[in-house]
Design a protein around this motif. Structure first.
Motif, PDB file in Angstrom:
ATOM      1  N   GLN A 165      26.491  27.540  30.481  1.00  0.00           N
ATOM      2  CA  GLN A 165      27.775  28.242  30.548  1.00  0.00           C
ATOM      3  C   GLN A 165      28.913  27.235  30.586  1.00  0.00           C
ATOM      4  O   GLN A 165      28.763  26.126  31.108  1.00  0.00           O
ATOM      5  CB  GLN A 165      27.864  29.119  31.801  1.00  0.00           C
ATOM      6  CG  GLN A 165      27.036  30.362  31.792  1.00  0.00           C
ATOM      7  CD  GLN A 165      27.298  31.209  33.031  1.00  0.00           C
ATOM      8  OE1 GLN A 165      28.440  31.425  33.425  1.00  0.00           O
ATOM      9  NE2 GLN A 165      26.233  31.678  33.651  1.00  0.00           N
ATOM     10  N   VAL A 166      30.071  27.656  30.045  1.00  0.00           N
ATOM     11  CA  VAL A 166      31.285  26.861  30.147  1.00  0.00           C
ATOM     12  C   VAL A 166      32.466  27.796  30.354  1.00  0.00           C
ATOM     13  O   VAL A 166      32.474  28.926  29.845  1.00  0.00           O
ATOM     14  CB  VAL A 166      31.488  25.987  28.883  1.00  0.00           C
ATOM     15  CG1 VAL A 166      31.681  26.860  27.642  1.00  0.00           C
ATOM     16  CG2 VAL A 166      32.647  25.034  29.062  1.00  0.00           C
ATOM     17  N   SER A 167      33.451  27.351  31.124  1.00  0.00           N
ATOM     18  CA  SER A 167      34.648  28.151  31.360  1.00  0.00           C
ATOM     19  C   SER A 167      35.859  27.224  31.410  1.00  0.00           C
ATOM     20  O   SER A 167      35.914  26.288  32.207  1.00  0.00           O
ATOM     21  CB  SER A 167      34.536  28.930  32.676  1.00  0.00           C
ATOM     22  OG  SER A 167      35.695  29.726  32.891  1.00  0.00           O
ATOM     23  N   CYS A 168      36.819  27.494  30.531  1.00  0.00           N
ATOM     24  CA  CYS A 168      38.045  26.702  30.455  1.00  0.00           C
ATOM     25  C   CYS A 168      39.163  27.382  31.234  1.00  0.00           C
ATOM     26  O   CYS A 168      39.478  28.545  30.983  1.00  0.00           O
ATOM     27  CB  CYS A 168      38.487  26.541  29.003  1.00  0.00           C
ATOM     28  SG  CYS A 168      37.310  25.686  27.951  1.00  0.00           S
ATOM     29  N   ILE A 227      30.367  31.218  36.313  1.00  0.00           N
ATOM     30  CA  ILE A 227      31.579  30.476  36.633  1.00  0.00           C
ATOM     31  C   ILE A 227      32.775  31.082  35.905  1.00  0.00           C
ATOM     32  O   ILE A 227      32.634  31.670  34.835  1.00  0.00           O
ATOM     33  CB  ILE A 227      31.439  28.997  36.239  1.00  0.00           C
ATOM     34  CG1 ILE A 227      30.938  28.867  34.788  1.00  0.00           C
ATOM     35  CG2 ILE A 227      30.519  28.266  37.213  1.00  0.00           C
ATOM     36  CD1 ILE A 227      30.782  27.441  34.295  1.00  0.00           C
ATOM     37  N   SER A 228      33.968  30.921  36.497  1.00  0.00           N
ATOM     38  CA  SER A 228      35.194  31.386  35.847  1.00  0.00           C
ATOM     39  C   SER A 228      36.362  30.536  36.317  1.00  0.00           C
ATOM     40  O   SER A 228      36.670  30.492  37.507  1.00  0.00           O
ATOM     41  CB  SER A 228      35.458  32.862  36.159  1.00  0.00           C
ATOM     42  OG  SER A 228      36.615  33.321  35.488  1.00  0.00           O
ATOM     43  N   ALA A 229      37.018  29.841  35.380  1.00  0.00           N
ATOM     44  CA  ALA A 229      38.134  28.951  35.686  1.00  0.00           C
ATOM     45  C   ALA A 229      39.456  29.625  35.363  1.00  0.00           C
ATOM     46  O   ALA A 229      39.629  30.184  34.275  1.00  0.00           O
ATOM     47  CB  ALA A 229      37.995  27.652  34.898  1.00  0.00           C
ATOM     48  N   GLY A 230      40.402  29.574  36.311  1.00  0.00           N
ATOM     49  CA  GLY A 230      41.726  30.141  36.103  1.00  0.00           C
ATOM     50  C   GLY A 230      42.783  29.054  36.041  1.00  0.00           C
ATOM     51  O   GLY A 230      42.545  27.966  35.524  1.00  0.00           O
ATOM     52  N   ASP A 231      43.965  29.318  36.596  1.00  0.00           N
ATOM     53  CA  ASP A 231      45.026  28.322  36.642  1.00  0.00           C
ATOM     54  C   ASP A 231      45.109  27.776  38.067  1.00  0.00           C
ATOM     55  O   ASP A 231      45.669  28.424  38.953  1.00  0.00           O
ATOM     56  CB  ASP A 231      46.362  28.927  36.228  1.00  0.00           C
ATOM     57  CG  ASP A 231      47.471  27.897  36.250  1.00  0.00           C
ATOM     58  OD1 ASP A 231      47.392  26.934  35.471  1.00  0.00           O
ATOM     59  OD2 ASP A 231      48.423  28.041  37.054  1.00  0.00           O
ATOM     60  N   GLY A 232      44.521  26.618  38.297  1.00  0.00           N
ATOM     61  CA  GLY A 232      44.552  26.013  39.623  1.00  0.00           C
ATOM     62  C   GLY A 232      43.546  26.578  40.601  1.00  0.00           C
ATOM     63  O   GLY A 232      43.582  26.255  41.788  1.00  0.00           O
ATOM     64  N   ASN A 273      36.048  37.184  37.104  1.00  0.00           N
ATOM     65  CA  ASN A 273      36.992  36.715  36.103  1.00  0.00           C
ATOM     66  C   ASN A 273      38.255  36.174  36.760  1.00  0.00           C
ATOM     67  O   ASN A 273      38.839  36.806  37.639  1.00  0.00           O
ATOM     68  CB  ASN A 273      37.364  37.825  35.124  1.00  0.00           C
ATOM     69  CG  ASN A 273      38.219  37.304  33.981  1.00  0.00           C
ATOM     70  OD1 ASN A 273      39.435  37.455  33.984  1.00  0.00           O
ATOM     71  ND2 ASN A 273      37.596  36.663  33.006  1.00  0.00           N
ATOM     72  N   SER A 274      38.671  34.992  36.312  1.00  0.00           N
ATOM     73  CA  SER A 274      39.887  34.344  36.792  1.00  0.00           C
ATOM     74  C   SER A 274      40.934  34.360  35.694  1.00  0.00           C
ATOM     75  O   SER A 274      40.655  33.929  34.564  1.00  0.00           O
ATOM     76  CB  SER A 274      39.601  32.891  37.178  1.00  0.00           C
ATOM     77  OG  SER A 274      38.591  32.796  38.140  1.00  0.00           O
TER      78      SER A 274
END
Length: 394
Positions: free
Chosen positions: A104-107, A157-162, A208-209
């Protein structure tokens, strides 16, 4: 063999959709604003890839190949794409050499998370607020194993802003990062990955971010919890109140997947129901909620609570994934068709712009992209604020 790329140009000469040929069955498509090489469409890539899934972030993107190798491209600032900043941009997808077996990858906007098939978490990018779950370091240049969570088996995984969200194999949600977004009551940045206390005892199946709000879906009943900024009704609770901790949206169940917008302003949320229908709420800017409301600056057609997108229901279109951009939206159908709606500035909808309507052009209802992958089934799609990407079968 060299990859083959095709440029679709609008009447104003701007790039709209770029196609990069892949072996076997896969094609990578990108469209929208090409800043910092985020469209990955330079004709220099000699390596052919078969991509399985992808993620898009702040002017960069990432995708996983059939060999479970991670490729990234776009801006290198703050180390966000995992490549060393000896060049400002990566113009074609390049493999992250030291990572293997990536599942998995999350930007996020400024950072990136990657997970391997042994549930190990790798992080890179801007970490000033703890978005990567490590303390004592502001920037991480190159993917680094986060070895502070050896007792947690992360499966999503889930990447958001900060900030970031993590889901473990026991369906518990963890977080790290910016003080208003990590979901815990403490009014300080969270530099270590910690469980969200308000969700303890609630089994979660999806996280979800977004840019400034977040959402999770429960395992039982498909109920939705949201938190973060509520300035544009994006939390779905009928008001513009912001929340530090998760709160359940009343009278909504059966949700499978949710997507929070990737912009700081005009925020919205869109969610997929288990029956294939779609709900949207928040800012109605330029029709991005898909309800064909007469949008204007004076009457923004916001929705304070989840509302069914009736158009998709009436057309009998079954949706499997909802995607929130910044000022636009997209949905992916069961039969692999991609529909976009909202603001079309910078080509982010993937539709040919009408002459002299470059900025004003918008789609108030979901519209299927008519382009080079018209006859190819889309297997995955992702959106950032300014651009989109999709993987299609040949």
């Amino acid at each position: 063999m060299e990859s083959v790329q095709t440029q679709i140009q609008n009447k104003d000469g701007n790039q709209n959709i770029a196609q990069q040929e892949q072996p076997y069955d896969g094609f990578l498509y990108t469209w929208g604003m090409n800043s910092g090489g985020c469209l990955a469409n330079q004709k220099k890539n000699k390596e052919r890839l078969f991509l399985l899934n992808l993620s898009t972030g702040g002017f960069f993107g990432a995708a996983i190949s059939s060999k479970n190798e991670l490729y990234t491209w776009g801006e290198t600032k703050n180390g966000r794409n995992g490549h060393q900043p000896n060049q400002n941009f990566i113009l074609v997808p390049q493999k992250i050499i030291n990572l293997q077996n990536i599942s998995q990858v999350s930007c996020g906007n400024w950072h990136c998370l990657a997970l391997n098939n042994q549930n190990q978490l790798y992080v890179t990018g801007h970490n000033k607020y703890g978005s990567c779950g490590l303390s004592g370091i502001d920037e991480i240049y190159g993917f680094k194993l986060n070895d502070t969570i050896s007792d947690i088996q992360i499966q999503s995984i889930s990447a958001g802003d900060g900030f970031s969200l993590y889901l473990d194999i026991n369906k518990s949600v963890y977080s790290s990062g910016f003080r208003l977004m990590h979901g815990n009551k403490e009014d300080q940045h969270q530099y270590q990955i910690k469980k969200i206390k308000e969700l303890e005892g609630i089994a979660i199946k999806h996280i979800n971010s977004g840019f400034c709000h977040a959402a999770v879906v429960t395992q039982e009943g498909g109920e939705l919890y949201t938190w973060g900024s509520g300035n544009f009704y994006q939390l779905g609770h009928g008001n513009t109140k912001s929340l530090k901790t998760p709160q359940k949206i009343n009278n909504l169940s059966g949700i499978e997947q949710v997507s929070c917008s990737r912009g700081e302003k005009n925020c919205h949320t869109i969610a997929t129901h288990s029956n294939g229908s779609v709900y949207s709420w928040g800012s109605g800017y330029k029709g991005k909620l898909g309800h064909q409301n007469s949008w204007s600056h004076e009457d923004p057609a916001d929705e304070s609570r989840p509302r069914l997108i009736q158009y998709l229901q009436d057309k009998g279109i079954t949706i499997t994934k909802s995607i929130s951009g910044g000022i636009h939206s997209a949905v992916l159908s069961k039969d692999g068709k991609l529909f976009t709606f909202g603001c079309c500035s910078d080509g982010r909808l993937g539709h040919t712009k009408a002459e002299k309507r470059v900025y004003l052009y918008k789609e108030a209802l979901p519209r299927e992209i008519q382009g080079p992958f018209l006859n190819n089934k889309i297997i995955d799609a992702s959106s950032s604020y300014y651009f989109m990407a999709a993987i299609a079968e040949s």
